[in-house]
Scaffold this motif. Structure first.
Motif, mmCIF file in Angstrom:
data_model
loop_
_atom_site.group_PDB
_atom_site.id
_atom_site.type_symbol
_atom_site.label_atom_id
_atom_site.label_comp_id
_atom_site.label_asym_id
_atom_site.label_seq_id
_atom_site.Cartn_x
_atom_site.Cartn_y
_atom_site.Cartn_z
ATOM 1 N N LEU A 17 35.296 34.913 30.761
ATOM 2 C CA LEU A 17 35.695 34.000 31.829
ATOM 3 C C LEU A 17 34.519 33.170 32.320
ATOM 4 O O LEU A 17 34.658 31.981 32.615
ATOM 5 N N PHE A 18 33.351 33.788 32.409
ATOM 6 C CA PHE A 18 32.175 33.055 32.863
ATOM 7 C C PHE A 18 31.778 31.980 31.852
ATOM 8 O O PHE A 18 31.433 30.859 32.229
ATOM 9 N N ILE A 19 31.868 32.301 30.564
ATOM 10 C CA ILE A 19 31.562 31.310 29.525
ATOM 11 C C ILE A 19 32.580 30.171 29.577
ATOM 12 O O ILE A 19 32.212 28.999 29.461
ATOM 13 N N CYS A 20 33.852 30.495 29.782
ATOM 14 C CA CYS A 20 34.878 29.452 29.942
ATOM 15 C C CYS A 20 34.596 28.606 31.172
ATOM 16 O O CYS A 20 34.754 27.384 31.148
ATOM 17 N N PHE A 21 34.159 29.238 32.251
ATOM 18 C CA PHE A 21 33.848 28.542 33.498
ATOM 19 C C PHE A 21 32.752 27.509 33.280
ATOM 20 O O PHE A 21 32.873 26.353 33.683
ATOM 21 N N LEU A 70 41.251 21.197 34.591
ATOM 22 C CA LEU A 70 40.894 22.136 33.516
ATOM 23 C C LEU A 70 40.755 23.565 34.045
ATOM 24 O O LEU A 70 41.181 24.519 33.382
ATOM 25 N N HIS A 71 40.168 23.723 35.228
ATOM 26 C CA HIS A 71 40.058 25.070 35.810
ATOM 27 C C HIS A 71 41.436 25.642 36.134
ATOM 28 O O HIS A 71 41.669 26.839 35.931
ATOM 29 N N THR A 72 42.335 24.815 36.627
ATOM 30 C CA THR A 72 43.689 25.284 36.919
ATOM 31 C C THR A 72 44.403 25.695 35.635
ATOM 32 O O THR A 72 45.090 26.725 35.601
ATOM 33 N N LEU A 73 44.225 24.926 34.568
ATOM 34 C CA LEU A 73 44.831 25.267 33.285
ATOM 35 C C LEU A 73 44.320 26.609 32.763
ATOM 36 O O LEU A 73 45.116 27.466 32.357
ATOM 37 N N VAL A 74 43.011 26.814 32.815
ATOM 38 C CA VAL A 74 42.456 28.092 32.348
ATOM 39 C C VAL A 74 42.921 29.236 33.244
ATOM 40 O O VAL A 74 43.239 30.330 32.762
ATOM 41 N N ALA A 75 42.988 29.000 34.548
ATOM 42 C CA ALA A 75 43.446 30.046 35.468
ATOM 43 C C ALA A 75 44.896 30.427 35.191
ATOM 44 O O ALA A 75 45.257 31.608 35.253
ATOM 45 N N LEU A 76 45.731 29.434 34.886
ATOM 46 C CA LEU A 76 47.119 29.743 34.547
ATOM 47 C C LEU A 76 47.224 30.507 33.233
ATOM 48 O O LEU A 76 48.037 31.430 33.097
ATOM 49 N N ASN A 133 45.913 33.946 33.959
ATOM 50 C CA ASN A 133 46.591 34.581 35.085
ATOM 51 C C ASN A 133 45.583 35.190 36.065
ATOM 52 O O ASN A 133 45.698 36.349 36.465
ATOM 53 N N SER A 134 44.602 34.395 36.456
ATOM 54 C CA SER A 134 43.526 34.876 37.315
ATOM 55 C C SER A 134 43.404 34.010 38.565
ATOM 56 O O SER A 134 43.036 32.839 38.493
ATOM 57 N N TRP A 135 43.726 34.613 39.713
ATOM 58 C CA TRP A 135 43.560 33.909 40.982
ATOM 59 C C TRP A 135 42.089 33.700 41.300
ATOM 60 O O TRP A 135 41.716 32.672 41.877
ATOM 61 N N LEU A 136 41.267 34.664 40.955
ATOM 62 C CA LEU A 136 39.826 34.554 41.214
ATOM 63 C C LEU A 136 39.238 33.365 40.456
ATOM 64 O O LEU A 136 38.440 32.602 41.008
ATOM 65 N N TYR A 137 39.647 33.187 39.215
ATOM 66 C CA TYR A 137 39.171 32.044 38.437
ATOM 67 C C TYR A 137 39.650 30.736 39.053
ATOM 68 O O TYR A 137 38.909 29.762 39.124
ATOM 69 N N PHE A 138 40.883 30.701 39.524
ATOM 70 C CA PHE A 138 41.433 29.502 40.138
ATOM 71 C C PHE A 138 40.638 29.105 41.383
ATOM 72 O O PHE A 138 40.234 27.952 41.530
ATOM 73 N N ILE A 139 40.401 30.063 42.260
ATOM 74 C CA ILE A 139 39.661 29.774 43.493
ATOM 75 C C ILE A 139 38.225 29.370 43.177
ATOM 76 O O ILE A 139 37.690 28.427 43.766
#
Length: 89
Positions: A6-10, A52-58, A61-67
């Motif tokens: 997730l951090f690498i995707c971020f 792009l962050h919203t797409l990856v969060a969806l 399925n990670s609320w933490l990634y979305f925020i």
């Protein structure tokens, strides 16, 4: 999903958004895309970042990634805004 992935995707999403924001400077946009947010580096980078962050969060399925992604989009906005203001001085 692992936090490392997730951090690498971020980081990859943030870098991609910054590069997408530079596209209007590199290529000539068609006439029908000659409006904000497409012709504005600040706007395009910010919108690309949160989309792009919203797409990856969806997908993950990670609320933490979305925020975190929305916070990163706000940071991108302020950093580019500060850089552009410094350029005009």
């Amino acid at each position: 999903m692992s936090y490392t992935v997730l951090f690498i995707c971020f980081i990859a999403v943030n870098l991609s958004a910054m590069m997408i924001g530079r596209l209007p400077e590199v290529i000539q946009l068609p006439e029908y895309l000659n409006f904000k947010p497409f012709n504005c580096r600040l706007c395009l980078s910010t919108h690309a970042c949160w989309v792009l962050h919203t797409l990856v969060a969806l997908l993950t399925n990670s609320w933490l990634y979305f925020i975190s992604g929305i916070a990163a989009a706000i940071c991108v906005y302020y950093l580019i805004n500060k850089e552009e203001k410094k350029q005009w001085e």
